[in-house]
Design an enzyme around this catalytic site. Structure first.
Site, short mmCIF file in Angstrom:
data_model
loop_
_atom_site.label_atom_id
_atom_site.label_comp_id
_atom_site.label_asym_id
_atom_site.label_seq_id
_atom_site.Cartn_x
_atom_site.Cartn_y
_atom_site.Cartn_z
N HIS A 101 0.85 -1.18 0.00
CA HIS A 101 0.00 0.00 0.00
C HIS A 101 0.89 1.24 0.00
CE1 HIS A 101 -3.13 2.86 1.26
NE2 HIS A 101 -3.99 1.97 0.84
N ASP A 104 -8.07 -4.74 -0.28
CA ASP A 104 -8.50 -5.36 -1.54
C ASP A 104 -8.31 -6.88 -1.54
OD1 ASP A 104 -9.14 -2.88 -2.84
OD2 ASP A 104 -6.99 -2.54 -3.02
#
Length: 382
Positions: free
Chosen positions: A262, A319
């Site tokens: 991320h 996700d």
């Protein structure tokens, strides 16, 4: 100072605005909506309450909340023309392209489109949040070759989405799980889609135009499309037993493992932690494809954490675990990103309304490195 010293590639580390909406603490793995920890939100709140919180900056009192829900639910109906656009494009365009086109067309049905007062934009935000969800569910419904189901204003936001998608009122446990997923996706500071929303809105374009930019940005696999890409990777793995070999080969070939890493979090994404707990619960009683997916997801997570977590700071993000959860809820893979958009709508609207209070047109610089003062030759002499 050369160009590389001046340019913040991808605007990394650059602050673009002040905001009181969301705090992402990437070092410590913390996320706050209006100062409330995401763990407390996930445990105690609802998507409707999160919408109120993001838009109004406070948690509602009971009477305020009931009035807000009533107003939100009242905006679910889609104009016949919008349903017609969806019907026409199903099978010809991707669900995200259909969502972008159908949502953009909604502006033509809003009598207050050109009223840019904050009150008018608050009212438009309720329409946006309600109708982007209805459009997303309608896309999934019509993609399955089933007849369009009109929204039911007596249902909660998550219940109505599943009702419009499947044609029957959902089990409460599944509606609650979808509600959780929508809360976790409702807001995440100045991510790519929120930033593009603000860039468009900074021109004083209307809020529909701004949110349309957000939808378009969310389409990419490096942002909103990552959960669908992660699910496709799990499908390619095939079974939990194949996970180790697949991950080892992918890492050896320097392939990207979708759903890991991320730009902001340097530790475990707090949203992924919350979802992981529910994934373990689902695995205990699921069967078939869902059980297989949860097994692959948990096996891959264990491997990646051991191999790259502590050593390289590459951890699961929201996700990665979303795909198996959505599969359990009966949401098809190509509807994951439209559902993400429906979840993120309150965050986009809240940021746009906040930014307009001290609006300034975005106009960054670009470092030119081409030639100058070149001689222009007529076409017959080139």
């Amino acid at each position: 100072m050369d160009a590389d010293d001046k340019i913040a590639v991808g605007l990394e580390g650059v602050y673009v605005a002040k905001s009181s909406i969301c705090k992402v603490d990437g070092i410590n793995g913390k996320l706050y909506y209006r100062g409330y920890a995401i763990e407390d939100i996930a445990k105690n709140s609802s998507f409707e309450e999160v919408c109120y919180l993001l838009l109004n900056g406070k948690l509602p009192k009971l009477a305020e909340f009931e009035e807000f829900k009533k107003a939100l639910y009242a905006e679910r109906d889609l104009p016949e023309e919008i349903v017609g656009i969806i019907s026409e494009l199903v099978g010809k365009a991707s669900p995200m392209d259909i969502l972008r086109t159908a949502f953009s067309a909604l502006s033509g049905f809003d009598e207050k489109l050109n009223d840019n007062t904050e009150q008018a934009n608050m009212e438009k935000s309720l329409k946006i949040i309600s109708r982007i969800s209805s459009i997303s569910a309608a896309i999934g419904r019509l993609e399955s070759k089933a007849q369009y189901v009109k929204p039911d204003k007596s249902l909660s936001h998550s219940q109505n989405f599943l009702y419009m998608l499947n044609g029957k009122k959902p089990e409460q446990e599944k509606a609650d799980l979808l509600d959780l997923m929508m809360m976790l996706h409702a807001e995440h500071s100045s991510n790519a889609s929120t930033f593009s929303t603000l860039v468009t809105g900074s021109t004083l374009a209307d809020i529909y135009a701004a949110v349309t930019s957000g939808i378009s940005t969310l389409k990419g696999p490096l942002h909103g499309g990552a959960d669908e890409a992660a699910l496709k990777m799990m499908d390619a793995i095939g079974s939990p037993e194949n996970t180790e070999r697949y991950i080892d080969e992918a890492l050896a070939g320097k392939q990207r493992i979708m759903g890991f890493g991320h730009r902001v979090y340097k530790t475990y994404d707090p949203r992924a932690k919350i979802i992981r707990g529910h994934l373990i619960e689902i695995q205990e009683h699921a069967d078939g494809k869902v059980k297989n997916l949860t097994g692959i997801a948990l096996a891959a997570e264990k491997m990646m954490v051991e191999k790259l977590g502590e050593t390289k700071g590459i951890w699961p993000n929201v996700d990665f675990f979303s795909g198996p959860i959505y599969a359990y809820l009966g949401v098809p893979g190509n509807l994951f990103t439209p559902l993400f958009a429906a979840s993120r709508a309150p965050g986009w609207c809240a940021h746009m309304i906040e930014y307009w209070r001290n609006n300034k047109l975005f106009r960054p610089l670009e470092y030119y490195e081409g030639e100058i003062d070149k001689q222009y030759l007529s076409i017959d002499k080139r």
